[in-house]
Design a protein around this motif. Structure first.
Motif, PDB file in Angstrom:
ATOM      1  N   ASP A 186       0.829  -1.201   0.000  1.00 50.36           N
ATOM      2  CA  ASP A 186       0.000   0.000   0.000  1.00 50.36           C
ATOM      3  C   ASP A 186       0.865   1.252   0.000  1.00 50.36           C
ATOM      4  O   ASP A 186       1.950   1.281   0.582  1.00 50.36           O
ATOM      5  CB  ASP A 186      -0.909   0.009   1.226  1.00 50.36           C
ATOM      6  CG  ASP A 186      -1.930  -1.119   1.200  1.00 50.36           C
ATOM      7  OD1 ASP A 186      -2.286  -1.555   0.091  1.00 50.36           O
ATOM      8  OD2 ASP A 186      -2.350  -1.556   2.286  1.00 50.36           O
ATOM      9  N   LEU A 187       0.364   2.293  -0.650  1.00 49.17           N
ATOM     10  CA  LEU A 187       1.079   3.561  -0.673  1.00 49.17           C
ATOM     11  C   LEU A 187       1.039   4.241   0.696  1.00 49.17           C
ATOM     12  O   LEU A 187       1.916   5.029   1.041  1.00 49.17           O
ATOM     13  CB  LEU A 187       0.474   4.494  -1.724  1.00 49.17           C
ATOM     14  CG  LEU A 187       0.528   3.990  -3.174  1.00 49.17           C
ATOM     15  CD1 LEU A 187      -0.141   4.990  -4.093  1.00 49.17           C
ATOM     16  CD2 LEU A 187       1.966   3.762  -3.605  1.00 49.17           C
TER      17      LEU A 187
ATOM     18  N   ILE B   5       1.243  12.424   6.630  1.00 51.85           N
ATOM     19  CA  ILE B   5       0.069  11.706   7.119  1.00 51.85           C
ATOM     20  C   ILE B   5      -1.135  12.146   6.293  1.00 51.85           C
ATOM     21  O   ILE B   5      -1.364  13.353   6.107  1.00 51.85           O
ATOM     22  CB  ILE B   5      -0.186  11.999   8.608  1.00 51.85           C
ATOM     23  CG1 ILE B   5       1.057  11.689   9.442  1.00 51.85           C
ATOM     24  CG2 ILE B   5      -1.389  11.209   9.113  1.00 51.85           C
ATOM     25  CD1 ILE B   5       1.491  10.242   9.423  1.00 51.85           C
ATOM     26  N   THR B   6      -1.909  11.193   5.786  1.00 53.02           N
ATOM     27  CA  THR B   6      -3.076  11.501   4.955  1.00 53.02           C
ATOM     28  C   THR B   6      -4.222  12.039   5.813  1.00 53.02           C
ATOM     29  O   THR B   6      -4.230  11.880   7.036  1.00 53.02           O
ATOM     30  CB  THR B   6      -3.557  10.251   4.204  1.00 53.02           C
ATOM     31  OG1 THR B   6      -4.033   9.297   5.170  1.00 53.02           O
ATOM     32  CG2 THR B   6      -2.420   9.632   3.398  1.00 53.02           C
ATOM     33  N   PRO B   7      -5.235  12.674   5.185  1.00 51.00           N
ATOM     34  CA  PRO B   7      -6.382  13.187   5.953  1.00 51.00           C
ATOM     35  C   PRO B   7      -7.113  12.106   6.752  1.00 51.00           C
ATOM     36  O   PRO B   7      -7.722  12.414   7.785  1.00 51.00           O
ATOM     37  CB  PRO B   7      -7.286  13.779   4.868  1.00 51.00           C
ATOM     38  CG  PRO B   7      -6.334  14.176   3.779  1.00 51.00           C
ATOM     39  CD  PRO B   7      -5.295  13.099   3.771  1.00 51.00           C
ATOM     40  N   ASP B   8      -7.060  10.840   6.296  1.00 53.26           N
ATOM     41  CA  ASP B   8      -7.700   9.762   7.049  1.00 53.26           C
ATOM     42  C   ASP B   8      -6.693   9.059   7.973  1.00 53.26           C
ATOM     43  O   ASP B   8      -6.895   7.927   8.378  1.00 53.26           O
ATOM     44  CB  ASP B   8      -8.380   8.756   6.116  1.00 53.26           C
ATOM     45  CG  ASP B   8      -7.426   8.156   5.101  1.00 53.26           C
ATOM     46  OD1 ASP B   8      -6.285   8.650   4.998  1.00 53.26           O
ATOM     47  OD2 ASP B   8      -7.803   7.196   4.412  1.00 53.26           O
ATOM     48  N   CYS B   9      -5.623   9.753   8.284  1.00 51.08           N
ATOM     49  CA  CYS B   9      -4.627   9.309   9.283  1.00 51.08           C
ATOM     50  C   CYS B   9      -3.902   8.030   8.879  1.00 51.08           C
ATOM     51  O   CYS B   9      -3.705   7.126   9.699  1.00 51.08           O
ATOM     52  CB  CYS B   9      -5.286   9.133  10.646  1.00 51.08           C
ATOM     53  SG  CYS B   9      -4.563  10.184  11.905  1.00 51.08           S
ATOM     54  N   ARG B  10      -3.434   7.987   7.654  1.00 57.70           N
ATOM     55  CA  ARG B  10      -2.557   6.911   7.212  1.00 57.70           C
ATOM     56  C   ARG B  10      -1.173   7.503   6.940  1.00 57.70           C
ATOM     57  O   ARG B  10      -1.044   8.653   6.548  1.00 57.70           O
ATOM     58  CB  ARG B  10      -3.093   6.246   5.944  1.00 57.70           C
ATOM     59  CG  ARG B  10      -4.367   5.431   6.152  1.00 57.70           C
ATOM     60  CD  ARG B  10      -4.837   4.803   4.844  1.00 57.70           C
ATOM     61  NE  ARG B  10      -5.187   5.827   3.868  1.00 57.70           N
ATOM     62  CZ  ARG B  10      -5.097   5.666   2.533  1.00 57.70           C
ATOM     63  NH1 ARG B  10      -4.633   4.530   2.026  1.00 57.70           N
ATOM     64  NH2 ARG B  10      -5.450   6.641   1.721  1.00 57.70           N
ATOM     65  N   ARG B  11      -0.166   6.672   7.117  1.00 59.81           N
ATOM     66  CA  ARG B  11       1.208   7.120   6.930  1.00 59.81           C
ATOM     67  C   ARG B  11       1.665   6.793   5.513  1.00 59.81           C
ATOM     68  O   ARG B  11       1.573   5.650   5.062  1.00 59.81           O
ATOM     69  CB  ARG B  11       2.132   6.438   7.935  1.00 59.81           C
ATOM     70  CG  ARG B  11       3.587   6.855   7.796  1.00 59.81           C
ATOM     71  CD  ARG B  11       4.522   5.853   8.423  1.00 59.81           C
ATOM     72  NE  ARG B  11       5.906   6.265   8.323  1.00 59.81           N
ATOM     73  CZ  ARG B  11       6.944   5.470   8.457  1.00 59.81           C
ATOM     74  NH1 ARG B  11       6.754   4.176   8.702  1.00 59.81           N
ATOM     75  NH2 ARG B  11       8.177   5.922   8.341  1.00 59.81           N
TER      76      ARG B  11
ATOM     77  N   LEU C 186      -1.955   8.383  -4.709  1.00 60.06           N
ATOM     78  CA  LEU C 186      -3.012   7.908  -3.824  1.00 60.06           C
ATOM     79  C   LEU C 186      -4.365   7.898  -4.519  1.00 60.06           C
ATOM     80  O   LEU C 186      -5.163   6.975  -4.358  1.00 60.06           O
ATOM     81  CB  LEU C 186      -3.080   8.787  -2.578  1.00 60.06           C
ATOM     82  CG  LEU C 186      -1.943   8.629  -1.572  1.00 60.06           C
ATOM     83  CD1 LEU C 186      -2.033   9.689  -0.493  1.00 60.06           C
ATOM     84  CD2 LEU C 186      -1.974   7.252  -0.948  1.00 60.06           C
ATOM     85  N   SER C 187      -4.610   8.921  -5.320  1.00 60.46           N
ATOM     86  CA  SER C 187      -5.876   9.010  -6.047  1.00 60.46           C
ATOM     87  C   SER C 187      -6.010   7.890  -7.061  1.00 60.46           C
ATOM     88  O   SER C 187      -7.061   7.260  -7.190  1.00 60.46           O
ATOM     89  CB  SER C 187      -5.971  10.369  -6.748  1.00 60.46           C
ATOM     90  OG  SER C 187      -7.133  10.433  -7.543  1.00 60.46           O
TER      91      SER C 187
END
Length: 566
Positions: free
Chosen positions: A416-417, A530-536, A560-561
């Motif tokens: 995963d990215l 860190i992404t808006p949904d809290c992924r690294r 990511l998109s």
């Protein structure tokens, strides 16, 4: 009265001079009679186990008797763990101490480890748990007060118990290396000091072996430690002397370096001038277990007589460049073959440039090139398929070869990215920050007021950060380690001057260590996305500063998109 005082002072000075003279004679005799490393090793033979190199977990568990968090002053301990085969940066390991004083930490190891869990916040006479463990072991430790009221580690099983005499007394060798820490002068002078230090270390080690009753295994571990520590401190001393020959200054906003003594400077580029390194057996697998081995490898890889290893943009010249790199390393260490250290340095080179080997060369061409030049550039690119067999040929030791193959498989395997943060206290700190800025990416910089590179990065990026702040999709966060939630006066002054209006957060040492463990780093500055949904964002995609931020950040969002749409 004055005459009597004068007479007494003269007498005291004379006595001190006599004592100093006696000690000087004693140390001269001691050094002159120091055994060689070979003599010590042959007098205490021990065979390295066949499974010395293997990959498995190590578990350190135990209990601190009479533990009280308020009385002791700490609720966790940490270990700066450096794995020479690690994918990226090395990290910090942290274990929390339960209310009853119990603790447990499990981590992956690829070879035996001699390390220390420690705290700097202790209010009692207990600060560290040294241990030695082999992959696959569970080491049980009891920390209790000894007969003199001091805390001591009791090793209940495993390799730590087998090496407990060495673990308890290894610090008694440390002071022998101190002349290298403080020396200032020429390369020849540093070499003379190094030779004296080596004899002092061997003489002191011989005393410890006799006084403490070291087993043959402990003797061999102690010799490996002595070699790794000696090499690290010697090359550190040499680097300090060489750096003193360079005067750095700014002219018209540009940095300039002036060599103050070109004749002396040339000596540091000559591998034959590093004779003290010949004391080290770079083929000794026990070196890997020493906590100083990682630093020794780093100093060897970037030593001045060793040509810097840069990515070669043409595969035609790559085999020669690699061969020259290996030859430089051999010459520097005084070996006629690719010893374990040479192979390890080559492995680190391979890992360092792995991402570049996997690049799509067609996306790197210059628009000013002709079609023929573009095609030649793509055809000549040192792709992974081309260079990997060359590296494998350089890895003569089967375990280093195995690690390279496994590294390649890990990097090429689909992943995963971005990955969700785990359920830990450190991750909760990040989630709390993210909740303040819903819908935004967090670009986090870990820094410190005492870190020169951190301050330089912050000061040089002020205008760039002002542009980034105008974006509505990202928030810059600055996290530093401080002793209080408000931060020191130096911290507050610096933030007011350079980070005014930005999200600056300070955390205590224990929490900063937990964040280091979460994100896998032990050096600063360090950056995370860190992404808006809290992924690294995974390591090979994250940003490493503010240069070209807009382009790199848009690339992350695009990747990511694309993945989400699939």
């Amino acid at each position: 009265m004055i005459k009597k005082i004068t007479v007494v002072l003269i007498a005291i000075i004379a006595i001190v001079a006599v004592i100093a003279s006696v000690f000087a004679i004693y140390y001269k005799v001691k050094i002159a009679n120091a055994p060689t490393m070979q003599e010590i090793a042959e007098a205490h033979p021990w065979t390295v186990p066949n499974d010395w190199f293997k990959t498995d977990t190590i578990t350190l568990k135990g209990r601190i008797e009479g533990y009280d968090a308020e009385k002791f002053g700490f609720t966790s301990m940490e270990c700066s763990y450096e794995d020479v085969f690690a994918d990226e940066e090395n990290t910090v390991l942290v274990f929390n101490i339960n209310e009853d004083g119990t603790f447990c930490k499990k981590f992956l190891a690829r070879y035996p480890v001699q390390q220390v869990f420690y705290t700097t916040d202790s209010k009692v006479s207990f600060h560290s748990i040294p241990f030695f463990a082999r992959p696959g072991e569970t080491i049980d430790v009891t920390v209790r007060k000894g007969s003199f009221g001091q805390y001591e580690c009791v090793y209940n099983n495993g390799s730590s118990k087998d090496a407990e005499r060495w673990l308890r007394t290894s610090d008694k060798l440390v002071q022998q290396f101190s002349p290298l820490w403080y020396y200032e002068g020429t390369l020849e002078g540093a070499n003379e000091v190094a030779e004296t230090v080596w004899k002092m270390v061997m003489a002191r080690l011989q005393e410890l072996i006799s006084d403490k009753g070291y087993t043959p295994m402990e003797v061999q571990l102690a010799l490996a430690y002595a070699q790794a520590r000696f090499g690290t401190d010697y090359l550190g001393c040499i680097d300090k002397q060489a750096s003193a020959l360079v005067n750095y200054e700014k002219r018209d906003s540009m940095g300039y370096a002036e060599i103050l003594d070109s004749t002396e400077w040339k000596k540091y580029k000559d591998a034959s001038n590093y004779a003290p390194l010949r004391h080290i057996d770079f083929d000794n697998p026990l070196l890997f277990a020493s906590q100083h081995f990682f630093f020794l490898q780093n100093r060897i890889a970037f030593a001045r007589p060793v040509n810097a290893y840069n990515l070669v943009l043409s595969f035609d010249s790559f085999p020669k460049e690699l061969a020259d790199r290996l030859a430089d390393l051999r010459g520097f260490m005084g070996d006629d073959h690719d010893n374990l250290m040479v192979q390890l340095c080559a492995y680190k080179d391979f890992a360092l440039h792995f991402h570049a080997f996997c690049e799509d060369a067609s996306k790197l061409v210059n628009d000013n090139m002709t079609d023929e030049q573009k095609q030649r550039f793509v055809n000549d690119w040192p792709t992974l398929d081309k260079v990997f067999p060359l590296y494998l040929d350089a890895f003569k030791h089967p375990y280093i070869r195995l690690q390279a193959e496994q590294y390649r498989e890990r990097k090429l395997s689909p992943k995963d990215l971005a990955t969700p943060l785990p359920n830990t206290s450190a991750a909760e700190m990040i989630r709390t920050l993210a909740s303040k800025y819903p819908g935004k990416y967090l670009f986090i910089e870990f820094w410190g007021t005492s870190c020169g590179p951190c301050r330089a990065a912050i000061q040089q990026s002020k205008e760039m950060r002002a542009e980034i702040a105008k974006r509505n999709d990202v928030k810059l966060i600055f996290i530093a380690e401080e002793s209080t939630p408000e931060g020191s006066d130096d911290y507050k002054d610096y933030v007011a001057k350079w980070l005014a209006g930005e999200e600056a957060v300070c955390v205590n040492k224990a929490d900063f260590s937990r964040l280091q463990e979460l994100f896998g780093f032990n050096g600063i500055p360090h950056y995370e996305v860190i992404t808006p949904d809290c992924r690294r964002i995974r390591d090979d995609l994250r940003l490493h500063g503010y240069d070209n931020f807009a382009v790199q950040f848009e690339k992350i969002k695009e990747n990511l998109s694309t993945t989400t749409n699939k």
